[in-house]
Design a protein around this motif. Structure first.
Motif, PDB file in Angstrom:
ATOM      1  N   ARG A  23       0.827  -1.209   0.000  1.00 17.83           N
ATOM      2  CA  ARG A  23       0.000   0.000   0.000  1.00 17.83           C
ATOM      3  C   ARG A  23       0.861   1.260   0.000  1.00 17.83           C
ATOM      4  O   ARG A  23       0.584   2.210  -0.735  1.00 17.83           O
ATOM      5  N   GLN A  24       1.908   1.261   0.794  1.00 18.53           N
ATOM      6  CA  GLN A  24       2.802   2.423   0.847  1.00 18.53           C
ATOM      7  C   GLN A  24       3.491   2.646  -0.505  1.00 18.53           C
ATOM      8  O   GLN A  24       3.570   3.770  -0.999  1.00 18.53           O
ATOM      9  N   GLU A  25       3.993   1.568  -1.105  1.00 21.68           N
ATOM     10  CA  GLU A  25       4.679   1.690  -2.399  1.00 21.68           C
ATOM     11  C   GLU A  25       3.707   2.103  -3.498  1.00 21.68           C
ATOM     12  O   GLU A  25       4.045   2.912  -4.358  1.00 21.68           O
ATOM     13  N   ALA A  26       2.490   1.564  -3.476  1.00 19.27           N
ATOM     14  CA  ALA A  26       1.491   1.914  -4.489  1.00 19.27           C
ATOM     15  C   ALA A  26       1.128   3.389  -4.394  1.00 19.27           C
ATOM     16  O   ALA A  26       0.981   4.069  -5.424  1.00 19.27           O
ATOM     17  N   GLU A  27       0.995   3.899  -3.174  1.00 16.95           N
ATOM     18  CA  GLU A  27       0.689   5.324  -2.999  1.00 16.95           C
ATOM     19  C   GLU A  27       1.828   6.189  -3.532  1.00 16.95           C
ATOM     20  O   GLU A  27       1.592   7.179  -4.236  1.00 16.95           O
ATOM     21  N   LEU A  28       3.058   5.816  -3.222  1.00 22.38           N
ATOM     22  CA  LEU A  28       4.215   6.566  -3.698  1.00 22.38           C
ATOM     23  C   LEU A  28       4.294   6.534  -5.223  1.00 22.38           C
ATOM     24  O   LEU A  28       4.458   7.574  -5.871  1.00 22.38           O
ATOM     25  N   LEU A  29       4.157   5.355  -5.807  1.00 19.74           N
ATOM     26  CA  LEU A  29       4.209   5.242  -7.266  1.00 19.74           C
ATOM     27  C   LEU A  29       3.085   6.036  -7.917  1.00 19.74           C
ATOM     28  O   LEU A  29       3.286   6.669  -8.951  1.00 19.74           O
ATOM     29  N   LEU A  32       4.126   9.623  -7.935  1.00 22.45           N
ATOM     30  CA  LEU A  32       5.246   9.874  -8.838  1.00 22.45           C
ATOM     31  C   LEU A  32       4.860   9.747 -10.313  1.00 22.45           C
ATOM     32  O   LEU A  32       5.324  10.508 -11.150  1.00 22.45           O
ATOM     33  N   LEU A  33       4.003   8.779 -10.627  1.00 22.25           N
ATOM     34  CA  LEU A  33       3.658   8.509 -12.024  1.00 22.25           C
ATOM     35  C   LEU A  33       2.506   9.370 -12.531  1.00 22.25           C
ATOM     36  O   LEU A  33       2.344   9.536 -13.731  1.00 22.25           O
ATOM     37  N   GLY A  34       1.702   9.884 -11.621  1.00 24.00           N
ATOM     38  CA  GLY A  34       0.651  10.809 -12.014  1.00 24.00           C
ATOM     39  C   GLY A  34      -0.647  10.163 -12.436  1.00 24.00           C
ATOM     40  O   GLY A  34      -0.830   8.951 -12.363  1.00 24.00           O
ATOM     41  N   PRO A  35      -1.570  10.990 -12.924  1.00 19.33           N
ATOM     42  CA  PRO A  35      -2.934  10.554 -13.194  1.00 19.33           C
ATOM     43  C   PRO A  35      -3.102   9.655 -14.421  1.00 19.33           C
ATOM     44  O   PRO A  35      -4.162   9.064 -14.598  1.00 19.33           O
ATOM     45  N   VAL A  37      -1.662   6.844 -14.915  1.00 17.21           N
ATOM     46  CA  VAL A  37      -1.586   5.439 -14.497  1.00 17.21           C
ATOM     47  C   VAL A  37      -2.975   4.992 -14.066  1.00 17.21           C
ATOM     48  O   VAL A  37      -3.607   5.611 -13.213  1.00 17.21           O
ATOM     49  N   ARG A  38      -3.456   3.928 -14.661  1.00 15.01           N
ATOM     50  CA  ARG A  38      -4.819   3.455 -14.377  1.00 15.01           C
ATOM     51  C   ARG A  38      -4.891   2.553 -13.151  1.00 15.01           C
ATOM     52  O   ARG A  38      -5.937   2.392 -12.557  1.00 15.01           O
ATOM     53  N   GLY A  39      -3.789   1.918 -12.793  1.00 19.30           N
ATOM     54  CA  GLY A  39      -3.813   1.050 -11.623  1.00 19.30           C
ATOM     55  C   GLY A  39      -2.438   0.470 -11.340  1.00 19.30           C
ATOM     56  O   GLY A  39      -1.594   0.395 -12.229  1.00 19.30           O
ATOM     57  N   ILE A  40      -2.246   0.088 -10.124  1.00 15.44           N
ATOM     58  CA  ILE A  40      -1.021  -0.578  -9.693  1.00 15.44           C
ATOM     59  C   ILE A  40      -1.473  -1.834  -8.978  1.00 15.44           C
ATOM     60  O   ILE A  40      -2.289  -1.777  -8.053  1.00 15.44           O
ATOM     61  N   GLU A  41      -0.980  -2.986  -9.404  1.00 15.66           N
ATOM     62  CA  GLU A  41      -1.441  -4.261  -8.870  1.00 15.66           C
ATOM     63  C   GLU A  41      -0.364  -4.942  -8.039  1.00 15.66           C
ATOM     64  O   GLU A  41       0.815  -4.889  -8.364  1.00 15.66           O
TER      65      GLU A  41
END
Length: 52
Positions: A23-29, A32-35, A37-41
């Motif tokens: 969860r912490q890494e997904a929030e950071l990414l 950083l990657l901006g709007p 990005v549709r999702g991080i799995e």
């Protein structure tokens, strides 16, 4: 991950830490990657709670 020796594998019991770390890494990414990005799995064995 910081602090782990290169070329080493560690097997440890599931303690729920992986879910918080994801969860912490997904929030950071996401920030950083901006709007665009549709999702991080979260995939792999650490994504399955209680797996043995």
């Amino acid at each position: 991950m910081e602090g782990l020796p290169k070329g080493k594998v560690f097997l440890v019991p599931d303690d729920g830490w992986w879910a918080d770390s994801y969860r912490q890494e997904a929030e950071l990414l996401g920030r950083l990657l901006g709007p665009d990005v549709r999702g991080i799995e979260h995939i792999g064995s650490t994504a399955v709670p209680g797996i043995r």
